[in-house]
Design an enzyme around this catalytic site. Structure first.
Site, PDB file in Angstrom:
ATOM      1  N   ASP A  84      -6.740  -9.258  -1.104  1.00  0.00           N
ATOM      2  CA  ASP A  84      -5.186  -7.880  -1.256  1.00  0.00           C
ATOM      3  C   ASP A  84      -6.055  -7.396  -0.209  1.00  0.00           C
ATOM      4  O   ASP A  84      -6.718  -6.296  -1.281  1.00  0.00           O
ATOM      5  CB  ASP A  84      -5.562  -7.865  -2.568  1.00  0.00           C
ATOM      6  CG  ASP A  84      -4.478  -6.956  -2.820  1.00  0.00           C
ATOM      7  OD1 ASP A  84      -3.498  -7.092  -1.584  1.00  0.00           O
ATOM      8  OD2 ASP A  84      -4.017  -6.700  -3.800  1.00  0.00           O
ATOM      9  N   ASP A 296       0.256  -5.351   3.728  1.00  0.00           N
ATOM     10  CA  ASP A 296       0.249  -5.925   2.193  1.00  0.00           C
ATOM     11  C   ASP A 296       0.183  -6.980   2.183  1.00  0.00           C
ATOM     12  O   ASP A 296       1.408  -7.460   2.106  1.00  0.00           O
ATOM     13  CB  ASP A 296       0.712  -4.511   1.318  1.00  0.00           C
ATOM     14  CG  ASP A 296       0.365  -4.883   0.099  1.00  0.00           C
ATOM     15  OD1 ASP A 296      -1.341  -5.943  -0.300  1.00  0.00           O
ATOM     16  OD2 ASP A 296       0.794  -4.919  -1.118  1.00  0.00           O
TER      17      ASP A 296
END
Length: 442
Positions: A84, A296
């Site tokens: 992530d 992201d």
């Protein structure tokens, strides 16, 4: 991803399996310092709500996520962790028992008592005083150990201990890194692949990137199940003409600006080649830092702030009105953020002539076209029609105060994070082609 049947309400994970050729120990140690690590990406499914999310992350019921298999502890325990780029602190679900977790199969949790190298972080350490995290660590007065907290997809929370452990990635040397040792379990399903934790990859001091001194990494997320690539480290890729956009950082700290995110400057949006009439001030952070644009890997779709979203919705609907019927249901919003929706006859895919949406950055651009534009909402029907929604959401409806570029729109795009030069590189390419050029046999 090609026009799919309706996806179940679940998490679709891209599983990263490490490709490594055994070498003599001395040669491997010498090569590890300079040789990049190459991974394959594969698709698996896990149930909705299975992953705890840091407090600063979007909370949705399903998400496409990248995962990587690592060896943690001594002796090594194989675990699978979500990769992530929007999170800092890595965490592992820690089991109280001492057995299991070793061997070739990834464990569903990490067993700290079975590791000789596990260590809790004391309250007085510099790591416990970090202020990069959305919820800073706190001291447990009774145990004198540092504690951390995470928020879950359903809004509940879990806490655990801040600890350090030895992480081994492929043929690279072992790395001692800080992480959250979380005590709360999460659901699994028979047809899903569970993950044991999350690998934080943003620019914060406690991220895996910072602790491993990784100065460059890149990936290509495939629209197929078996053709994606992750590359940790630097490698010359002459077949990839990358266009770079600089990472954006305000001169002064601002209260709502995430300074450890991968933020870029969004300059404009085009629909079918037509520029949207969005003032530059709408696309830039304001005096508080709200309105930054973040790349992201932990969020599936892309989110635009209200004014920009409204302009996109109006122009996309105008261009598709003659041949793509609008849902026209003011009470429906998929995931409470996607309300640009349409009706498509059940069993059919949307028309191929959808207008492409291009995001314009300083020095680079990202074009979203074809089957990445619309998503079929699972289980939603109107008569004989299925419901398909534009894969751009309204950030104001979440609500969040930032533009977020999700990885559904990064499919078949090589994305490079170059921390050395402070930039993000983009290049459209079919991931199966990139895999072949890099020598992966898929």
């Amino acid at each position: 991803m090609p026009p799919p049947p309706a996806l179940p309400v679940c998490l679709l994970l891209l599983l990263l399996l490490l490709l490594a050729v055994p070498r003599p120990a001395a040669a491997a140690a010498a090569a590890a310092a300079t040789r990049p690590l190459l991974f394959e990406l594969r698709a698996r499914q896990v149930p909705a709500g299975a992953l705890p999310r840091p407090a600063s992350k979007l909370r949705f019921h399903h998400n496409v996520s990248l995962t990587v298999s690592l060896a943690v502890g001594t002796p090594p325990q194989n675990v699978t962790m979500v990769l992530d780029t929007g999170s800092e602190l890595s965490w592992l679900l820690c089991a109280p028992g001492g057995g299991g977790g070793g061997g070739g199969r990834s464990a569903l949790s990490f067993r700290p008592r079975a590791s000789l190298t596990f260590a809790s972080v004391p309250c007085g350490s510099a790591q416990c005083r970090s202020r990069d995290l959305p919820s800073p660590p706190a001291c447990d007065g009774a145990s004198k150990q540092c504690r951390v907290s995470l928020s879950y997809a359903d809004g509940s929370s879990s806490d655990g201990a801040l600890a350090t452990e030895v992480f081994t990635v492929g043929q690279g040397p072992p790395l001692r890194a800080a992480f959250g040792c979380m005590a709360t379990a999460f659901d699994t399903s028979p047809d899903g692949v569970a993950t044991a934790g999350l690998l934080g990859m943003n620019r914060g001091a406690l991220s895996f990137v910072s602790q491993a001194s990784t100065r460059r990494f890149s990936y290509c997320i495939s629209d197929r199940d078996d053709a994606g690539v992750l590359l940790l480290g630097h490698s010359d890729l002459p077949f990839l003409p990358l266009n770079y956009t600089p990472l954006y950082q305000p001169a002064m700290p601002l209260p709502y600006f995430d300074r450890v995110a991968y933020s870029v400057q969004l300059l404009g949006i085009r629909v079918g080649g037509k520029p949207l009439p969005i003032p530059a001030s709408v696309l830039a952070p304001d005096h508080t830092g709200a309105g930054q644009t973040m790349v992201d890997s932990g969020t599936q779709f892309t989110f635009l702030l209200g004014d920009a979203y409204s302009a996109l919705k109006a122009e996309f609907s105008r261009q598709t009105k003659p041949w793509l019927p609008a849902l026209n249901d003011p009470n429906f919003a998929f995931q409470e953020a996607f309300d640009t929706c349409f009706r498509v006859p059940q069993g059919r895919a949307p028309p191929a002539r959808l207008p492409a949406v291009t995001l314009l950055f300083n020095g680079a651009q990202m074009t979203v076209a074809g089957d990445r534009l619309l998503y079929k909402v699972p289980g939603e029907r109107r008569g004989g029609d299925g419901v398909w929604c534009l894969t751009f959401g309204n950030a104001d409806m979440v609500p969040i105060t930032a533009y977020v570029i999700g990885h559904h729109h990064q499919m078949n795009v090589w994305v490079e994070y170059d921390l050395e030069r402070g930039r993000v590189g983009l290049a459209p390419i079919r991931c199966d082609v990139a895999s072949e050029r890099l020598g992966l046999m898929l």
